[in-house]
Design a protein around this motif. Structure first.
Motif, PDB file in Angstrom:
ATOM      1  N   TYR A  83     -11.989 -63.350  -4.820  1.00 27.71           N
ATOM      2  CA  TYR A  83     -12.966 -62.667  -4.217  1.00 27.71           C
ATOM      3  C   TYR A  83     -13.741 -62.086  -5.659  1.00 27.71           C
ATOM      4  O   TYR A  83     -13.120 -61.673  -6.539  1.00 27.71           O
ATOM      5  CB  TYR A  83     -12.741 -61.250  -3.424  1.00 27.71           C
ATOM      6  N   PHE A  84     -15.104 -62.404  -5.528  1.00 26.50           N
ATOM      7  CA  PHE A  84     -16.080 -61.889  -6.574  1.00 26.50           C
ATOM      8  C   PHE A  84     -17.169 -60.927  -5.827  1.00 26.50           C
ATOM      9  O   PHE A  84     -17.950 -61.640  -5.142  1.00 26.50           O
ATOM     10  CB  PHE A  84     -16.670 -63.055  -7.410  1.00 26.50           C
ATOM     11  N   ASN A 114     -22.551 -58.687   2.787  1.00 26.45           N
ATOM     12  CA  ASN A 114     -22.509 -60.052   3.183  1.00 26.45           C
ATOM     13  C   ASN A 114     -21.401 -60.689   3.442  1.00 26.45           C
ATOM     14  O   ASN A 114     -21.106 -61.566   4.181  1.00 26.45           O
ATOM     15  CB  ASN A 114     -23.480 -61.037   2.333  1.00 26.45           C
ATOM     16  N   SER A 115     -20.166 -59.828   2.830  1.00 25.47           N
ATOM     17  CA  SER A 115     -18.957 -60.776   2.865  1.00 25.47           C
ATOM     18  C   SER A 115     -18.380 -60.517   4.131  1.00 25.47           C
ATOM     19  O   SER A 115     -18.049 -59.511   4.826  1.00 25.47           O
ATOM     20  CB  SER A 115     -18.093 -60.189   1.763  1.00 25.47           C
ATOM     21  N   GLY A 116     -17.826 -61.728   4.702  1.00 22.76           N
ATOM     22  CA  GLY A 116     -17.086 -61.648   5.771  1.00 22.76           C
ATOM     23  C   GLY A 116     -15.477 -61.274   5.767  1.00 22.76           C
ATOM     24  O   GLY A 116     -14.815 -60.997   6.694  1.00 22.76           O
ATOM     25  N   HIS A 117     -15.175 -61.478   4.524  1.00 21.77           N
ATOM     26  CA  HIS A 117     -13.871 -61.305   4.142  1.00 21.77           C
ATOM     27  C   HIS A 117     -13.239 -59.844   3.547  1.00 21.77           C
ATOM     28  O   HIS A 117     -12.113 -59.802   3.229  1.00 21.77           O
ATOM     29  CB  HIS A 117     -13.076 -62.463   3.251  1.00 21.77           C
ATOM     30  N   VAL A 118     -14.313 -59.134   3.265  1.00 18.17           N
ATOM     31  CA  VAL A 118     -14.111 -57.808   2.725  1.00 18.17           C
ATOM     32  C   VAL A 118     -14.698 -56.596   3.653  1.00 18.17           C
ATOM     33  O   VAL A 118     -15.851 -56.982   3.883  1.00 18.17           O
ATOM     34  CB  VAL A 118     -14.829 -57.940   1.302  1.00 18.17           C
ATOM     35  N   PHE A 130      -9.008 -56.118   1.514  1.00 22.57           N
ATOM     36  CA  PHE A 130      -9.142 -57.727   1.293  1.00 22.57           C
ATOM     37  C   PHE A 130      -8.028 -58.314   2.150  1.00 22.57           C
ATOM     38  O   PHE A 130      -6.919 -57.904   2.218  1.00 22.57           O
ATOM     39  CB  PHE A 130      -9.078 -58.185  -0.368  1.00 22.57           C
ATOM     40  N   LYS A 131      -8.313 -59.695   2.504  1.00 20.06           N
ATOM     41  CA  LYS A 131      -7.331 -60.473   3.364  1.00 20.06           C
ATOM     42  C   LYS A 131      -6.729 -61.434   2.196  1.00 20.06           C
ATOM     43  O   LYS A 131      -7.203 -62.092   1.513  1.00 20.06           O
ATOM     44  CB  LYS A 131      -7.843 -61.120   4.289  1.00 20.06           C
ATOM     45  N   ILE A 132      -5.249 -61.178   2.164  1.00 16.77           N
ATOM     46  CA  ILE A 132      -4.591 -62.047   1.224  1.00 16.77           C
ATOM     47  C   ILE A 132      -3.829 -63.285   1.847  1.00 16.77           C
ATOM     48  O   ILE A 132      -3.171 -62.939   2.513  1.00 16.77           O
ATOM     49  CB  ILE A 132      -3.627 -61.034   0.210  1.00 16.77           C
ATOM     50  N   GLU A 146      -3.108 -57.506   4.373  1.00 14.60           N
ATOM     51  CA  GLU A 146      -4.256 -56.723   4.012  1.00 14.60           C
ATOM     52  C   GLU A 146      -3.728 -56.211   2.511  1.00 14.60           C
ATOM     53  O   GLU A 146      -3.050 -55.246   2.403  1.00 14.60           O
ATOM     54  CB  GLU A 146      -4.719 -55.659   4.929  1.00 14.60           C
ATOM     55  N   PHE A 147      -4.890 -56.290   1.653  1.00 15.26           N
ATOM     56  CA  PHE A 147      -4.740 -55.402   0.335  1.00 15.26           C
ATOM     57  C   PHE A 147      -5.898 -54.369   0.151  1.00 15.26           C
ATOM     58  O   PHE A 147      -7.068 -54.889   0.211  1.00 15.26           O
ATOM     59  CB  PHE A 147      -4.924 -56.385  -0.823  1.00 15.26           C
TER      60      PHE A 147
END
Length: 826
Positions: A31-32, A53-57, A94-96, A154-155
């Motif tokens: 992730y950046f 915009n991030s769908g994973h964060v 975040f999804k790990i 999840e982190f």
């Protein structure tokens, strides 16, 4: 003991020398995160996605964002023009997808329209930043890097404002680290004992320029080393930009990029100097009293060809295993690295040094890179009140095909055997460095001045004619004594403490260490080396070596198993010496002193003969020790000394009165020792009545009154042959004559003691009317002393350089008496 600071825990962390290179690893895309923005920014081939915009964060809804409102001329880099702000405890989530170690970087830049804030950040159960604030007076970003062990799921990164303040972050990086980036899984003994959380404190490109994320495979920043170097004159920059480094497993470009291994600092060797025995030292600010993972990088770009080359690495001046580039790699310009776990002290600084190895054909050292990471949290491996040291050598093994497999098993076997051996090196504490290294610093300037002064004293021996062949590196002495473990302390004296030790060759030694850095005792230190490097004798303690590095004054002797003569005479739980043993010990000591006076080149006067300076080996063979006060010169020549030296109670009154020093002063002191042996009491005992305080005066008073038997050591009284006793007493009396000219030589003393022993060993029980030592002495001694062959034989035997036997060797005496045909010494 518990209030002393933790100083050092060295552990070479087990890295896989048999893992495949991480060539399959590529820098991930996630992730950046560009925080506080809906704009995606491309930097160094990575796209920092706007957190909107991030769908994973996801992040906590109670937040706001800020955009820098500076004029265009002062606009910060695009990544730092926005920030996400949190007024309450909040988090990024975040999804790990996979278990493993992850690099986490948090970017902070104090925007002009943001007031100063104070906040905490935590993740994975660790407080990453506590009461953190950003001071951007120089308008540069603050980047905090962590390595965390994260499971699937999840982190969350939690941001917690302190008081009425707020928390903010400009950018976040979170991505899996390369395989085996930090790994302790290959050690059964230490598996899983490293912390799952690391905070990068320093990442240094030694000998090279700043490396920005554009130059690094993992987007890291490497800073130059010059600001941390103690003395810039001790090292020079080296570089080889002609070819890429030869990466071989387990080292790869993700461990460190090529530019790190293409530059280095090397010792600045001055060929015009007599000695280049110095260290190159860097000082890094670190967290106080905390564990740190220290990674040191090496790549030999300083050698023109392969050679037998090793050098020394110190952390806080404690030795690591020697660095041998070709044992590690077998090739030039081939990177390798070594990891250590180091517990810092309360100074807030950590010193890392390199220096030459006296055993190496090439006398230089180099270093390419350093990384220091604080190990966060507490583990079972380090207890706050336990100070143990483990040193485990793990070579990097390289090769191809079948050679790799052979090296793997060989390396594993070496690791197992070596670790089992060295785990026994445990000490309850490391001595505080402030006692002798000057490593507690109030500020960097002070520490630099201290070190420059210290390094100026170790470029050469204290005096030019010290025997350099006897020099022992300080690290060898540390290893031999388990870093001066108090459990190995066997004595204390005017010069310093004495420790028992074992060199790596297996030789047992006694290590006498002056109070570090005091400078006291330097003349004695120099004298001892100069005297003992010239002489060898069965009855003189041998000097194994010495160390004068870094303001240390250390003497290393052969180890005398039974300690001092005094310890076996009184105030001790040791078994009592028999009369025969005491005679043999006195004979040995007399032989040693006679060799000093007559056999050594130029003649040597000991000046401090006493029972504590007569040592006993495992066979009770006597050896004279401690030559710090010795004087050289022809044996019959007097020395005028305005500085009378010696030990009260043993001091020659004629020498004290006239200040004329001759060998007869040693004879007087030896006479006091003879009375100690006879009476088993100190030379001076202030607890006794006035007329008994001084042993020499008291003993001679009783001798003249014919009452000597009344003051004998009761434990030996039944053993003593009266003839032997009377002869022994006569010898002591002659040694203690007031006028030095009336005293015998040590050769005569040794001869008479041999005779006293022969009288003790007589097997014939004499009749009472025959029991007259005076008559026997009167008849035989003048005749014996007129035999030139006898005197020559004694001198020849006594001045031999080294005697093979460890006994008192009474062969010459037996031969003498057999030639005289005196049956049973009658």
């Amino acid at each position: 003991m518990e209030d002393q600071p933790l100083i050092l825990l060295l552990l070479l962390v087990f890295f896989s020398s048999y893992q495949l290179p991480s060539s399959a690893y590529t820098l991930p895309d996630k992730y950046f995160i560009n925080c506080g923005s809906n704009i995606d920014i491309n930097i160094t081939s990575r796209t920092y996605v706007g957190d909107m915009n991030s769908g994973h964060v996801s992040f906590t809804k109670e937040n706001s964002y800020v955009v820098d409102n500076n004029p265009a001329s002062n606009t910060p880099p695009a990544l730092y023009q926005t920030a996400r702000i949190f007024r309450k405890k909040s988090s990024y989530n975040f999804k790990i997808d996979s278990n493993g170690s992850y690099l986490v970087r948090l970017h902070f830049f104090g925007l002009s329209n943001l007031p100063t804030s104070v906040f905490n950040i935590s993740a994975a159960g660790f407080v990453l930043l506590h009461n953190f604030t950003v001071q951007n007076s120089d308008k540069t970003a603050v980047i905090k890097e962590f390595i965390l062990s994260i499971p699937i799921g999840e982190f969350s990164i939690h941001l917690v404002p302190q008081g009425s303040s707020f928390a903010f972050v400009n950018a976040i990086e979170l991505f899996p680290a390369p395989p085996d980036f930090i790994n302790d899984e290959h050690s059964d003994d230490h598996k899983g004992r490293l912390s799952p959380a690391f905070h990068t404190i320093h990442r240094i490109n030694v000998g090279g320029p700043t490396l920005t994320p554009e130059n690094d495979t993992l987007l890291r920043t490497w800073l130059p080393d010059d600001p941390y170097l103690y003395n810039v004159h001790t090292a020079i920059n080296k570089q080889d930009l002609s070819a890429q480094p030869n990466y071989m497993a387990p080292v790869n470009k993700f461990i460190a990029p090529a530019p790190v291994y293409m530059t280095a600092k090397e010792m600045n060797i001055d060929t015009s100097r007599q000695s280049n025995n110095f260290n190159v030292t860097w000082s890094y600010d670190v967290t106080r009293n905390a564990r740190h993972l220290v990674r040191v990088h090496f790549c030999d770009i300083v050698s023109s060809s392969l050679s037998n080359f090793q050098f020394l690495l110190y952390i806080d001046n404690y030795l690591s295993p020697e660095i041998n580039p070709y044992q590690a790699t077998g090739l030039l310009a081939t990177p390798f690295y070594v990891d250590f776990v180091v517990v810092s002290d309360d100074s807030g600084f950590m010193n890392i040094s390199i220096g030459p190895d006296s055993r190496s054909l090439v006398k230089t050292a180099f270093l390419n890179g350093v990384e220091i990471m604080e190990m966060m949290g507490e583990s079972d491996f380090v207890k706050s009140k336990q100070k143990s040291v483990f040193i485990i050598v793990v070579p990097v093994v390289l090769g191809v095909g079948g050679l790799v497999l052979v090296c793997i098993f060989g390396g594993l076997l070496f690791i197992i055997l070596r670790s089992k051996k060295l785990k026994s090196i445990e000490t309850p504490e490391w001595l505080p460095l402030t006692a002798y290294k000057g490593s507690t610093h109030s500020n960097r300037k002070k520490s630099q001045q201290s070190t420059r002064s210290r390094e100026g004293t170790i470029n050469a021996s204290p005096v030019p004619d010290l025997n350099l062949g006897l020099k022992i590196p300080f690290f060898e002495i540390q290893l031999a004594t388990s870093n001066f473990d108090t459990k190995l302390l066997i004595g204390k004296g005017g010069f310093g403490d004495v420790y028992r030790g074992t060199l790596r060759t297996g030789i047992k030694v006694a290590v006498k260490r002056s109070k570090p850095g005091s400078g006291q005792g330097l003349p004695e230190f120099q004298t001892e080396i100069m005297v003992l490097s010239r002489i060898r004798h069965l009855h003189l303690v041998s000097l194994i070596g010495y160390c004068d590095e870094m303001s240390e004054m250390i003497l290393v002797y052969e180890f005398m198993e039974k300690g001092t003569l005094r310890e076996h005479l009184y105030n001790s739980e040791l078994p009592c010496l028999s009369w025969k043993q005491r005679l043999e010990i006195c004979i040995g000591a007399a032989r040693g002193l006679n060799y000093l006076h007559r056999g050594a080149t130029g003649g040597i006067i000991h000046r401090d003969v006493k029972s504590t300076n007569i040592l006993l080996d495992e066979n009770f063979v006597a050896k004279v020790a401690d030559f710090g006060l010795s004087r050289s010169g022809p044996p019959d020549q007097s020395h005028v000394s305005t500085d009378v030296k010696g030990t009260f109670g043993y001091l020659d009154p004629d020498y004290f009165r006239t200040q004329q020093l001759t060998e007869k002063s040693d004879v007087y002191s030896f006479g006091v020792v003879l009375l100690e042996v006879l009476c088993a009491r100190p030379a001076i005992d202030p607890t006794l009545p006035m007329d008994q305080v001084n042993l020499a005066e008291w003993g001679m008073l009783y001798k003249k009154k014919g009452l000597l038997e009344q003051i004998l050591d009761p434990s030996i009284k039944p053993q003593i042959n009266p003839n032997s006793l009377r002869k022994f007493a006569d010898i002591a009396e002659k040694c203690l004559e007031e006028d030095a000219a009336d005293r015998p030589t040590m050769s005569d003393v040794a001869w008479d003691l041999e005779y006293a022993l022969q009288l003790q060993q007589t097997a014939v029980v004499q009749e009472s009317h025959e029991d007259s030592t005076t008559n026997v002495s009167g008849m035989l001694l003048p005749f014996i002393q007129r035999l030139p062959s006898m005197t020559a034989q004694f001198q020849s035997d006594d001045t031999s350089i080294i005697r093979e036997d460890d006994s008192c060797s009474l062969l010459s005496t037996g031969e003498v008496f057999s030639q005289l045909k005196i049956d049973d010494a009658r």
